[in-house]
Enzyme design. Structure first.
Site, PDB file in Angstrom:
ATOM      1  N   PHE B 124       0.859  -1.183   0.000  1.00  0.00           N
ATOM      2  CA  PHE B 124       0.000   0.000   0.000  1.00  0.00           C
ATOM      3  C   PHE B 124       0.891   1.228   0.000  1.00  0.00           C
ATOM      4  O   PHE B 124       2.058   1.160   0.393  1.00  0.00           O
ATOM      5  CB  PHE B 124      -0.904  -0.007   1.248  1.00  0.00           C
ATOM      6  N   GLN B 237      -7.715  14.724   4.386  1.00  0.00           N
ATOM      7  CA  GLN B 237      -7.138  13.867   3.344  1.00  0.00           C
ATOM      8  C   GLN B 237      -8.033  13.765   2.120  1.00  0.00           C
ATOM      9  O   GLN B 237      -9.228  13.469   2.237  1.00  0.00           O
ATOM     10  CB  GLN B 237      -6.904  12.460   3.892  1.00  0.00           C
ATOM     11  N   HIS B 239      -8.388  11.485  -1.029  1.00  0.00           N
ATOM     12  CA  HIS B 239      -7.932  10.214  -1.584  1.00  0.00           C
ATOM     13  C   HIS B 239      -7.712  10.413  -3.076  1.00  0.00           C
ATOM     14  O   HIS B 239      -8.567  10.988  -3.746  1.00  0.00           O
ATOM     15  CB  HIS B 239      -8.999   9.144  -1.323  1.00  0.00           C
ATOM     16  N   LEU B 253     -15.344   5.846  -3.821  1.00  0.00           N
ATOM     17  CA  LEU B 253     -13.954   5.434  -3.658  1.00  0.00           C
ATOM     18  C   LEU B 253     -13.549   4.283  -4.579  1.00  0.00           C
ATOM     19  O   LEU B 253     -14.269   3.309  -4.737  1.00  0.00           O
ATOM     20  CB  LEU B 253     -13.732   5.004  -2.209  1.00  0.00           C
ATOM     21  N   GLU B 256      -7.312   2.021  -2.784  1.00  0.00           N
ATOM     22  CA  GLU B 256      -5.875   2.080  -3.037  1.00  0.00           C
ATOM     23  C   GLU B 256      -5.340   0.677  -3.342  1.00  0.00           C
ATOM     24  O   GLU B 256      -4.263   0.519  -3.908  1.00  0.00           O
ATOM     25  CB  GLU B 256      -5.179   2.669  -1.806  1.00  0.00           C
ATOM     26  N   ARG B 287      -0.755   9.290  -0.079  1.00  0.00           N
ATOM     27  CA  ARG B 287      -1.968   9.812  -0.709  1.00  0.00           C
ATOM     28  C   ARG B 287      -1.890  11.304  -1.019  1.00  0.00           C
ATOM     29  O   ARG B 287      -2.399  11.754  -2.037  1.00  0.00           O
ATOM     30  CB  ARG B 287      -3.173   9.536   0.195  1.00  0.00           C
ATOM     31  N   HIS B 352     -11.711  12.205   1.788  1.00  0.00           N
ATOM     32  CA  HIS B 352     -11.722  10.839   2.290  1.00  0.00           C
ATOM     33  C   HIS B 352     -11.644  10.716   3.802  1.00  0.00           C
ATOM     34  O   HIS B 352     -12.260   9.842   4.389  1.00  0.00           O
ATOM     35  CB  HIS B 352     -10.545  10.101   1.661  1.00  0.00           C
ATOM     36  N   ARG B 387      -2.567  10.680   6.492  1.00  0.00           N
ATOM     37  CA  ARG B 387      -2.752   9.321   6.979  1.00  0.00           C
ATOM     38  C   ARG B 387      -2.311   8.322   5.916  1.00  0.00           C
ATOM     39  O   ARG B 387      -2.605   8.487   4.740  1.00  0.00           O
ATOM     40  CB  ARG B 387      -4.228   9.070   7.308  1.00  0.00           C
TER      41      ARG B 387
END
Lengths: 254, 593
Positions: B124, B237, B239, B253, B256, B287, B352, B387
């Site tokens: 990730f 954040q 995304h 969404l 990821e 991100r 996000h 994050r």
């Protein structure tokens, strides 16, 4: 594409109600839930609808669209081009208001099922092919559309005798876990009423997660019940051994 | 309204929020036995926003990359947070995450497996090793469902579809909460010795968002009003990969996990642009970096037809995609008219997650209000300025549990009865019923829509002094108009009425986002200011803490806690621990195949 959709949404509560007509401008790719939100924001702020994720993950926005149990967030309006779109609450559950029903019975049923009961401590050693079968059941989003369409519950109102397809899936999930040791077969036969299901597969048809509810959960569980209770040879030995299944607090697999 | 006859419940521990953090806290609070515990949810049980988490839970179990360790997870999280995270929060988190994930397996969660039969872990963004324990692309749902069934098997009272509108106080200590049942609108008072706030974030303040209707920041706003400190509110954040087309699904969404499993980003000129912005980590950069890169490509005229970037995973083959990303495959097929096993698809940033929130103690999740604890997205301390994907699912497990323990201890040692002055309840009853006196008042849906437009334009992915100031002015005007919000109909399941309180909370927090953004005169993590494009050492020394006062918001500069030497040494390494002596293995090679 026409520039607007015609919706007929049920408005009412336990004292009755009727469909009312609303017009919603067409936006490419919009789903039924978007249209309901449009109505809420512009015409009827008190229109009751449950929703959370709008992405088919949470299973909140279940309704009956032109007679079919569906998730409103996963049903595209352009599938109904040229038709009036009728939106009704789920019929099997008592209505609260408009599209919102009282689904609390499902949560009562959930509490009756003994949860996963491993005999060893995690981490478990399990191969992917060990868990493929139960991972299918983990896809369930608890939208209760299977409960809504199941005629045992919908037409015969046998909520006291049958847990319904959702909880057959849940019991299968625990029962078929390689590390589980609880024994739910007596419960399946008695309280959960698996015998009430007569395999019409309506639940499988409406499942938005494409879980093979009947073939992969209910039928194998029915087989386990049949093996335990209706196999003449096992039945004979059981009577000899007089195994008392109610003597343990968490009955375990024999 | 007769307060004597109002439905009242008393609990030792009251948990607000039935998402992952709330349920984990309740399970822990009830585990000791002897204390009464309740969970309040705004939705039905099992529907909370946790179900939207897709990619996985980050924990250095090391099943796939054995060189992973808590130190590496610590290093990655601090680096990604641009060092304004609370180091101790991050340390506790990195050390405890593996045990919390394994514990879920004990409770029935079934993660994908490695060939050795262990929990599979995937790559990730920003994680130095393959670290995310996952179940296809629906890990959040698995986690929530597991905790849900664990909780109902215990002695925990669960209240579904109850909205809390106010936290109640007994002098300077928390004493409970006031709210109403959504089904019929009747009021309810919860008295409690300790309260855990696990109410999630406020991503619904933006127009393009992956967040559900619930993410309106009720907990943070209510806590702020009773004097709880909120920190780093400017850190929101975006995304990088939300759906763009068709407009009906914009913002939804795209996990990821698509990039984690090998997805590649291209611009309209077929250029793999992440090679320019982050040659080392490429698509698996953090991100903030990926979202900004997509934004810059679109600004430069290299965007897709609908203003995004192309994301392509079709080279991995249909079987692989359908197995590892079944939800994404179907979502894009049915809602986006695109078969991702065959073609690339358009993505663009979507709001996000809110990194800021109620300032919580690293070990106990305690806030500055005695008896009030905060865990999960509503809390602040772990994520800093950005994050990492997968850290939120691990966050709610680690700190949900810790908040549960601390609340249990606090409740157990609290002496005497909890007293709530009747005036607090009377005031709140009047306030909550007021919208019905204004059936022709402002429509809360309209205010919300306007707020989303303001926040997206003025406090979105790109910011500067002037746009922020204009945005603040607009939010303050909306706050004035909002005082006149009205509701039609009755109290039975009336979303128009419910929306009034959601909108009030969002307006409160939007103001704080902008004030924080004005204060932070630099660019750091998710906070990007074109008038201060660089990360400044001086600004990195501070967290911004918001305090409510009747005259308006007060912002304090509070020093970022200084790390002990041993942790400083971890952060000072040029490469992540476990990778320094290696040949810097290509993360993408063979990930979760």
């Amino acid at each position: 594409m026409s520039d607007q959709f015609v919706l007929r949404i049920f408005r009412g509560d336990q004292n009755g109600g009727e469909e009312r007509e609303y017009y919603v401008p067409a936006i490419p790719g919009m789903v039924v839930l978007d249209a309901v939100h449009y109505v809420q924001a512009h015409d009827a702020p008190d229109l009751a609808v449950r929703w959370n994720c709008k992405a088919a993950h949470c299973g909140s926005c279940s309704a009956e669209i032109n007679g079919m149990p569906k998730l409103m967030c996963k049903t595209r309006l352009d599938d109904y081009q040229g038709q009036v779109v009728h939106i009704q609450p789920m019929r099997t559950f008592p209505i609260i208001k408009d599209l919102v029903t009282d689904v609390s019975w499902n949560y009562e049923v959930a509490k009756k099922i003994p949860t996963f009961h491993p005999e060893t401590a995690a981490p478990f050693r399990m191969q992917q092919w060990d868990v493929d079968r139960i991972q299918e059941f983990h896809h369930c989003i608890e939208c209760f559309l299977c409960q809504d369409v199941c005629h045992v519950l919908r037409d015969h109102h046998a909520q006291d005798e049958y847990f319904g397809p959702r909880f057959m899936v849940k019991m299968a999930e625990f029962e078929m876990h390689p590390a589980d040791r609880a024994d739910r077969i007596p419960q399946l036969k008695n309280e959960a009423g698996i015998g009430m299901c007569n395999v019409t597969k309506c639940c499988t048809e409406v499942c938005p997660q494409h879980i093979h509810i009947t073939d992969n959960a209910i039928i194998p569980l029915k087989e386990r019940v049949a093996d335990r209770y209706y196999d003449p040879i096992r039945s004979f030995f059981r009577r000899l051994g007089k195994k008392d299944e109610s003597s343990q607090s968490v009955p375990t697999k024999g | 309204m007769n307060i004597e006859t109002m439905e009242t419940h008393s609990f030792d521990v009251l948990v607000l929020g039935s998402g992952g953090a709330g349920l984990r806290a309740a399970v822990e609070a009830a585990a000791g036995g002897g204390l009464s515990v309740a969970v309040i949810g705004k939705s039905l049980l099992g529907k909370a926003h946790t179900v939207m988490a897709e990619g996985g839970a980050a924990a250095s179990i090391g099943n796939v990359d054995s060189r992973d360790s808590w130190q590496t997870h610590f290093y990655d999280t601090m680096k990604s947070g641009h060092y304004i995270n609370n180091f101790r929060t991050v340390e506790v988190f990195a050390k405890e995450a593996p045990a919390r994930v394994l514990e879920l397996e004990q409770w029935g969660a079934v993660f994908d497996r490695t060939p050795e039969g262990l929990i599979m872990q995937r790559a990730f963004g920003g994680h130095s090793f393959r670290r995310l324990a996952h179940i296809g692309d629906r890990t959040g749902m698995e986690l929530l469902r597991t905790l849900q069934y664990k909780a109902i098997s215990m002695d925990i009272s669960i209240f579904q579809e109850v909205t809390i509108t106010r936290l109640l106080m007994d002098k300077d200590r928390i004493a409970g909460a006031f709210g109403y049942y959504r089904a019929d609108g009747h009021f309810v008072v919860f008295k409690a010795k300790a309260v855990v706030l696990a109410t999630g974030g406020w991503g619904k303040v933006y127009k393009v968002t992956s967040n559900s209707w619930e993410s309106t920041g009720d907990g943070a706003a209510m806590a702020y009003r009773i004097g709880a400190e909120l920190q780093d509110m400017e850190m929101v954040q975006f995304h990088p990969t939300g759906m763009v087309w068709p407009p009906g699904v914009a913002g939804l969404l795209v996990t990821e996990g698509v990039r984690g499993e090998g997805g590649i980003l291209y611009n309209s000129e077929k250029e793999r642009f992440m090679l320019r912005y982050d040659p080392e980590r490429q698509e698996l950069s953090t991100r903030d970096v990926v979202a900004r890169s997509i934004f810059k490509e679109v600004q430069a005229g290299r965007g897709t037809p609908h203003g995004g970037a192309w994301l392509d995973i079709s080279h991995k083959g249909a079987d692989f995609i359908k197995r590892k990303l079944p939800g994404m495959y179907e979502q894009l097929l049915t809602l986006g008219d695109v078969d991702i096993t065959k073609s690339p698809f358009e993505v663009a940033p979507t709001c996000h997650y809110t990194m800021g929130g109620v300032k919580a103690h690293a070990e106990t999740c305690a806030t500055n209000i005695p008896g009030l604890f905060a865990a999960g997205e509503v809390a602040c301390g772990l994520h800093g300025a950005n994050r990492l994907g997968g850290n939120s699912l691990a966050d709610i497990l680690v700190f949900g549990r810790r908040a549960g323990i601390a609340a249990r201890d606090f409740a157990g040692s609290r002496k005497g009865d909890v007293n709530i002055p009747e005036s607090q309840i009377e005031e709140e009853v009047t306030r909550v019923l007021e919208p019905f006196n204004r059936p022709n008042g402002e429509n809360p849906y309209t205010i919300h829509e306007e707020l989303q437009a303001v926040m997206s334009t003025h406090a979105g992915i790109v910011r500067d002094q002037q746009t922020l100031e204009e945005g603040l002015e607009k939010v303050l005007k909306l706050q004035e108009r909002a005082k006149n919000m009205g509701a039609q109909g009755g109290r039975t399941y009336n979303p128009g009425w419910h929306a009034v309180f959601d909108v009030e909370n969002m307006l409160t927090l939007s103001e704080l986002i902008i004030r924080g953004a004005l204060e932070r005169k630099e660019s750091r993590g998710a906070h990007w200011r074109t008038d201060y494009p660089d990360e400044l050492e001086e600004m990195g020394k501070w967290n911004f803490v918001h305090e409510y006062s009747p005259d308006g918001d007060r912002i304090k500069r509070v020093p970022v806690p200084t790390m002990p030497l041993a942790l400083q040494e971890i952060c000072a390494k040029p490469l992540a621990p476990g990778r320094e002596a290696s040949d810097n293995p290509n993360q993408r090679k063979g990930a979760s195949s």
